[in-house]
Design a protein around this motif. Sequence first.
Motif, mmCIF file in Angstrom:
data_model
loop_
_atom_site.group_PDB
_atom_site.id
_atom_site.type_symbol
_atom_site.label_atom_id
_atom_site.label_comp_id
_atom_site.label_asym_id
_atom_site.label_seq_id
_atom_site.Cartn_x
_atom_site.Cartn_y
_atom_site.Cartn_z
ATOM 1 N N ASP A 5 -7.010 9.488 9.969
ATOM 2 C CA ASP A 5 -5.867 10.170 9.394
ATOM 3 C C ASP A 5 -5.030 9.137 8.650
ATOM 4 O OD1 ASP A 5 -4.158 12.187 8.673
ATOM 5 O OD2 ASP A 5 -3.567 12.742 10.713
ATOM 6 N N ALA A 6 -4.199 9.603 7.744
ATOM 7 C CA ALA A 6 -3.376 8.707 6.938
ATOM 8 C C ALA A 6 -2.048 9.367 6.629
ATOM 9 C CB ALA A 6 -4.100 8.341 5.639
ATOM 10 N N GLU A 7 -1.082 8.538 6.237
ATOM 11 C CA GLU A 7 0.254 9.038 5.898
ATOM 12 C C GLU A 7 0.804 8.229 4.736
ATOM 13 O OE1 GLU A 7 4.570 9.090 8.117
ATOM 14 O OE2 GLU A 7 2.817 9.778 9.245
ATOM 15 N N ARG A 8 1.513 8.902 3.845
ATOM 16 C CA ARG A 8 2.072 8.222 2.676
ATOM 17 C C ARG A 8 3.292 7.392 3.074
ATOM 18 N NH1 ARG A 8 1.385 8.099 -2.494
ATOM 19 N NH2 ARG A 8 -0.289 9.651 -2.360
ATOM 20 N N VAL A 9 3.371 6.185 2.506
ATOM 21 C CA VAL A 9 4.516 5.293 2.721
ATOM 22 C C VAL A 9 4.970 4.785 1.347
ATOM 23 C CG1 VAL A 9 3.879 4.584 5.056
ATOM 24 C CG2 VAL A 9 2.944 3.345 3.089
ATOM 25 N N ASN A 10 6.121 4.088 1.327
ATOM 26 C CA ASN A 10 6.588 3.556 0.047
ATOM 27 C C ASN A 10 7.307 2.229 0.233
ATOM 28 O OD1 ASN A 10 9.379 4.053 0.670
ATOM 29 N ND2 ASN A 10 9.055 6.212 0.167
ATOM 30 N N VAL A 65 0.833 -1.200 0.000
ATOM 31 C CA VAL A 65 0.000 0.000 0.000
ATOM 32 C C VAL A 65 0.872 1.255 0.000
ATOM 33 C CG1 VAL A 65 -1.857 -1.182 1.249
ATOM 34 C CG2 VAL A 65 -0.187 0.180 2.515
ATOM 35 N N LYS A 66 0.298 2.359 -0.424
ATOM 36 C CA LYS A 66 1.005 3.636 -0.475
ATOM 37 C C LYS A 66 0.531 4.598 0.604
ATOM 38 C CE LYS A 66 2.893 1.825 -4.045
ATOM 39 N NZ LYS A 66 4.132 1.042 -3.801
ATOM 40 N N MET A 67 -0.539 4.223 1.317
ATOM 41 C CA MET A 67 -1.055 5.037 2.417
ATOM 42 C C MET A 67 -1.410 4.115 3.567
ATOM 43 S SD MET A 67 -1.262 8.308 1.374
ATOM 44 C CE MET A 67 -2.518 9.106 2.356
ATOM 45 N N ILE A 68 -1.032 4.499 4.787
ATOM 46 C CA ILE A 68 -1.493 3.798 5.977
ATOM 47 C C ILE A 68 -2.190 4.808 6.876
ATOM 48 C CG2 ILE A 68 0.306 2.023 5.899
ATOM 49 C CD1 ILE A 68 1.733 3.550 8.157
ATOM 50 N N ASP A 126 8.691 -0.274 10.136
ATOM 51 C CA ASP A 126 8.534 1.154 9.878
ATOM 52 C C ASP A 126 7.050 1.511 9.795
ATOM 53 O OD1 ASP A 126 11.277 1.700 9.728
ATOM 54 O OD2 ASP A 126 11.344 1.172 7.596
ATOM 55 N N PHE A 127 6.280 0.653 9.152
ATOM 56 C CA PHE A 127 4.841 0.861 9.073
ATOM 57 C C PHE A 127 4.249 0.919 10.477
ATOM 58 C CE2 PHE A 127 3.110 -0.408 4.652
ATOM 59 C CZ PHE A 127 4.198 0.173 4.014
ATOM 60 N N VAL A 128 4.635 -0.016 11.323
ATOM 61 C CA VAL A 128 4.117 -0.078 12.697
ATOM 62 C C VAL A 128 4.470 1.191 13.461
ATOM 63 C CG1 VAL A 128 4.288 -1.271 14.909
ATOM 64 C CG2 VAL A 128 4.152 -2.600 12.796
#
Length: 285
Positions: free
Chosen positions: A236-241, A213-216, A248-250
């Motif tokens: 709320d959400a944040e962009r990830v890559n 996914v690109k957003m969590i 890092d996601f956690v």
Amino acid sequence: MSMKSFVFTLSCEDRPGIVAAVTTELADMGANIAESDQFWDQVSNRFFMRIAFLAPEGVTRDTISRALAPAIARFDMKTELTDQSQRKKIIIMVSKFDHAMLHLLYQIRVGWMDADVAAIVSNHEDSRRTAEIEGIPFHYWPVNKENKAQQEEKLLALVKETGADLVVLARYMQVLSDSLSKRLFGKVINIHHSFLPSFKGARPYHQAHERGVKMIGATAHYVTADLDEGPIIEQDAERVNHSLSANDFVARGRDIESRVLARAVKFHLENRVMIVGNKTIVFAR
């Protein structure tokens, strides 16, 4: 002149004269409106309003209720009037991951959130030390299939004993029974460590990582009998890559969860949330 703070919320079928009927009565008693938010749902033709106002010291909640009674009856309003000088009480429930709870405690300590924590309840001992440092009663109630109903009755008794206005599930990793969810409807807020409705259940960030996914994100919602499907208060959400690990996601997720839960609790305590079926009207600032 000393003034007292109140919040009045209403919903009714939309038609002309609603705002005037309420604000005229408030003006006649010398009240000063601090905030006024309104929304007309054109699909259902329902009108929603929240008014925060200051009233002279001699004006009581009963005085206001009597003054507004004719307008309430005339427009068949569903209303709530809250004296904001009465500090709200919350019960925080937590399991092992305490980041969301610690953020709530900090925001209360610095005065951003106006509330008292009446108790911390956990099915683990991990947060006892935090409760002791903060001077908050701690209740260690381990939960299993055999004692679940008994522990939930203890929670209901604690809510009644403390006069708690809200129960906050700050990463409390136990599913409340249908019965308890119904009995405390609108008084329990949960933080779900995912951007609902995606990735329900266990290890949502790992699920998200596996899917690339690109957003969590995270979702704060009222608890209902339908797991993770209660009316949503805040998200709320944040962009990830691709370069980030599951850990890092956690880590980023923990930060989002803490912020989202704190905002949702604050909105509730300030009477900014109105439940309408399976969704909410949130007059956020």
